[in-house]
Design a protein around this motif. Structure first.
Motif, PDB file in Angstrom:
ATOM      1  N   UNK A 257      -4.312 -14.916  -1.379  1.00  0.00           N
ATOM      2  CA  UNK A 257      -3.710 -13.674  -1.744  1.00  0.00           C
ATOM      3  C   UNK A 257      -4.843 -12.328  -1.949  1.00  0.00           C
ATOM      4  N   UNK A 258      -6.147 -12.905  -2.713  1.00  0.00           N
ATOM      5  CA  UNK A 258      -7.020 -11.846  -2.751  1.00  0.00           C
ATOM      6  C   UNK A 258      -7.497 -11.279  -1.556  1.00  0.00           C
ATOM      7  N   UNK A 259      -7.936 -12.212  -0.550  1.00  0.00           N
ATOM      8  CA  UNK A 259      -8.560 -11.949   0.722  1.00  0.00           C
ATOM      9  C   UNK A 259      -7.410 -11.029   1.555  1.00  0.00           C
ATOM     10  N   UNK A 260      -6.162 -11.422   1.680  1.00  0.00           N
ATOM     11  CA  UNK A 260      -5.490 -10.568   2.454  1.00  0.00           C
ATOM     12  C   UNK A 260      -5.177  -9.201   1.742  1.00  0.00           C
ATOM     13  N   UNK A 261      -5.163  -8.998   0.553  1.00  0.00           N
ATOM     14  CA  UNK A 261      -4.929  -7.824  -0.043  1.00  0.00           C
ATOM     15  C   UNK A 261      -6.269  -7.022   0.054  1.00  0.00           C
ATOM     16  N   UNK A 262      -7.353  -7.547  -0.066  1.00  0.00           N
ATOM     17  CA  UNK A 262      -8.608  -6.782   0.104  1.00  0.00           C
ATOM     18  C   UNK A 262      -8.780  -6.216   1.640  1.00  0.00           C
ATOM     19  N   UNK A 263      -8.306  -7.143   2.655  1.00  0.00           N
ATOM     20  CA  UNK A 263      -8.301  -6.908   3.891  1.00  0.00           C
ATOM     21  C   UNK A 263      -7.446  -5.710   4.218  1.00  0.00           C
ATOM     22  N   UNK A 264      -6.223  -5.731   3.857  1.00  0.00           N
ATOM     23  CA  UNK A 264      -5.343  -4.746   4.298  1.00  0.00           C
ATOM     24  C   UNK A 264      -5.712  -3.452   3.740  1.00  0.00           C
ATOM     25  N   UNK A 265      -5.750  -3.575   2.468  1.00  0.00           N
ATOM     26  CA  UNK A 265      -5.973  -1.996   1.844  1.00  0.00           C
ATOM     27  C   UNK A 265      -7.391  -1.518   1.463  1.00  0.00           C
ATOM     28  N   UNK A 266      -8.446  -2.250   2.174  1.00  0.00           N
ATOM     29  CA  UNK A 266      -9.780  -2.032   2.075  1.00  0.00           C
ATOM     30  C   UNK A 266     -10.336  -1.811   0.705  1.00  0.00           C
ATOM     31  N   UNK A 267      -9.974  -2.729  -0.200  1.00  0.00           N
ATOM     32  CA  UNK A 267     -10.328  -2.707  -1.486  1.00  0.00           C
ATOM     33  C   UNK A 267     -11.241  -4.053  -1.995  1.00  0.00           C
ATOM     34  N   UNK A 268     -11.844  -4.181  -3.256  1.00  0.00           N
ATOM     35  CA  UNK A 268     -12.401  -5.157  -3.641  1.00  0.00           C
ATOM     36  C   UNK A 268     -11.773  -5.549  -4.983  1.00  0.00           C
ATOM     37  N   UNK A 269     -11.369  -7.015  -4.999  1.00  0.00           N
ATOM     38  CA  UNK A 269     -10.609  -7.410  -6.252  1.00  0.00           C
ATOM     39  C   UNK A 269     -11.890  -8.145  -7.042  1.00  0.00           C
ATOM     40  N   UNK A 270     -11.788  -7.546  -8.226  1.00  0.00           N
ATOM     41  CA  UNK A 270     -12.883  -8.254  -9.126  1.00  0.00           C
ATOM     42  C   UNK A 270     -11.990  -9.077 -10.276  1.00  0.00           C
ATOM     43  N   UNK A 271     -12.217 -10.142 -10.504  1.00  0.00           N
ATOM     44  CA  UNK A 271     -11.488 -11.050 -11.152  1.00  0.00           C
ATOM     45  C   UNK A 271     -12.180 -12.313 -11.803  1.00  0.00           C
ATOM     46  N   UNK A 272     -11.747 -13.013 -12.994  1.00  0.00           N
ATOM     47  CA  UNK A 272     -12.300 -14.343 -13.244  1.00  0.00           C
ATOM     48  C   UNK A 272     -11.479 -15.179 -12.332  1.00  0.00           C
TER      49      UNK A 272
END
Length: 330
Positions: free
Chosen positions: A266-281
């Motif tokens: 999920x993290x990878x797909x959101x990052x790839x689509x919206x060109x963002x970086x997700x920071x989380x534990x």
């Protein structure tokens, strides 16, 4: 910033091209560009558009290269590593930059050159250009309608805004939507036009020889396809073939239907689509598996769904970075 540390210049330039630069870092890079200016600065970096940022880098480099030798001391003093970083990513793009970005920098043209090219528009709509296509759009949508021009083929995922319809002009047709997803494929040489609607309703207007629109639009609904082939007679609206839909989505990040998906996916797909970086534990969510369809949803709506299914305490979106706090499935 003549004494700017070379590694920092390299670092800031990389962050600029990746759209992860902060406001303060942008200002430092702006200050560096402002030294020995060839012309007054006539545009800003506030729109976070990759193509505009690349255009600025290219323009800045080109101006400095063309300046007299006695005024290029600062440019020569920048390390080879920093120079290569800025130029290497633009060398193959230089020839398109000359053609694709207007000198007034109020208008952008993106070329796909045979590859699928993702474009983020000023209203946060996403366009996947395909084949040898081009998309023209303003740096900022300021009219009552959001107007773009397409030559070729593209998949559109348009941000919903009933007050500002989105209008796509092609050679023989004009397409008008409020917020939906669809694919357009035109070939002026063969006089063909095909529009496949995935979600929402789309209005298609034919143009006459003078470019004026017809009085009555054709309304195309989800799962339908509008096709015009001059040699075949009048345009038709038919059910879209499943094979056509799969071909339309191939190579894009449009499909965001999660079926018992793990957090890493999920993290990878959101990052790839919206060109963002997700920071989380990540350890908090390692046991989470999500089933949710957020296809054709904005980043904000996607994160609202994720907050619910992961029981997040909160999330924050800032400068292309999304920070997740609390929650989890342990």
């Amino acid at each position: 910033m003549s004494s700017q540390n070379n590694s920092e210049i390299e670092h800031l330039a990389a962050k600029l091209l990746n759209n992860t630069i902060t406001k303060e870092e942008r200002q430092r890079l702006e200050d560096w560009y402002a030294e020995i200016p060839a012309d007054p600065t006539v545009w800003e970096l506030a729109d976070h558009n990759k193509y505009e940022l690349k255009a600025r880098l290219f323009a800045g480099i080109e101006k400095r290269i063309q300046r007299p030798a006695k005024k290029r001391v600062l440019w020569r003093s920048v390390s080879a590593a920093a120079s290569l970083l800025l130029i290497a990513g633009l060398v193959t793009w230089t020839w398109q930059a000359r053609m694709s970005v207007s000198k007034t920098v109020d208008h952008v043209q993106v070329l796909s050159n045979g590859k699928i090219t993702k474009v983020y528009l000023p209203d946060h709509s996403i366009v996947w250009l395909k084949g040898n296509s081009s998309l023209d759009y303003p740096v900022k949508f300021s009219d009552s309608t959001r107007n773009v021009t397409l030559h070729g083929q593209a998949l559109f995922e348009i941000t919903k805004n009933p007050l500002h319809p989105f209008v796509i002009s092609t050679s023989n047709y004009t397409t008008r939507v409020l917020g939906t997803s669809f694919n357009i494929e035109e070939n002026p040489a063969q006089k063909t036009f095909r529009l496949t609607v995935l979600t929402g309703k789309v209005s298609v207007y034919a143009k006459n020889d003078k470019g004026l629109l017809g009085a009555k639009p054709v309304i195309v609904t989800p799962g339908k396809e509008f096709e015009s082939v001059v040699s075949a007679g009048a345009p038709t609206v038919v059910d879209a073939k499943e094979s056509n839909k799969l071909q339309i989505l191939d190579g894009t990040e449009y499909n965001m239907n999660f079926e018992n998906s793990g957090f890493r996916d999920i993290k990878a797909r959101i990052e790839n689509k919206f060109n963002v970086t997700i920071v989380a534990d990540a350890s908090l969510y390692s046991n989470c598996h999500v089933s949710a369809d957020v296809t054709d949803q904005s980043l904000e709506n996607t994160m609202k769904v994720l907050k619910s299914v992961l029981s997040l305490n909160d999330y924050e979106i800032k400068n292309g970075v999304i920070k997740l706090t609390g929650g989890g499935c342990n």
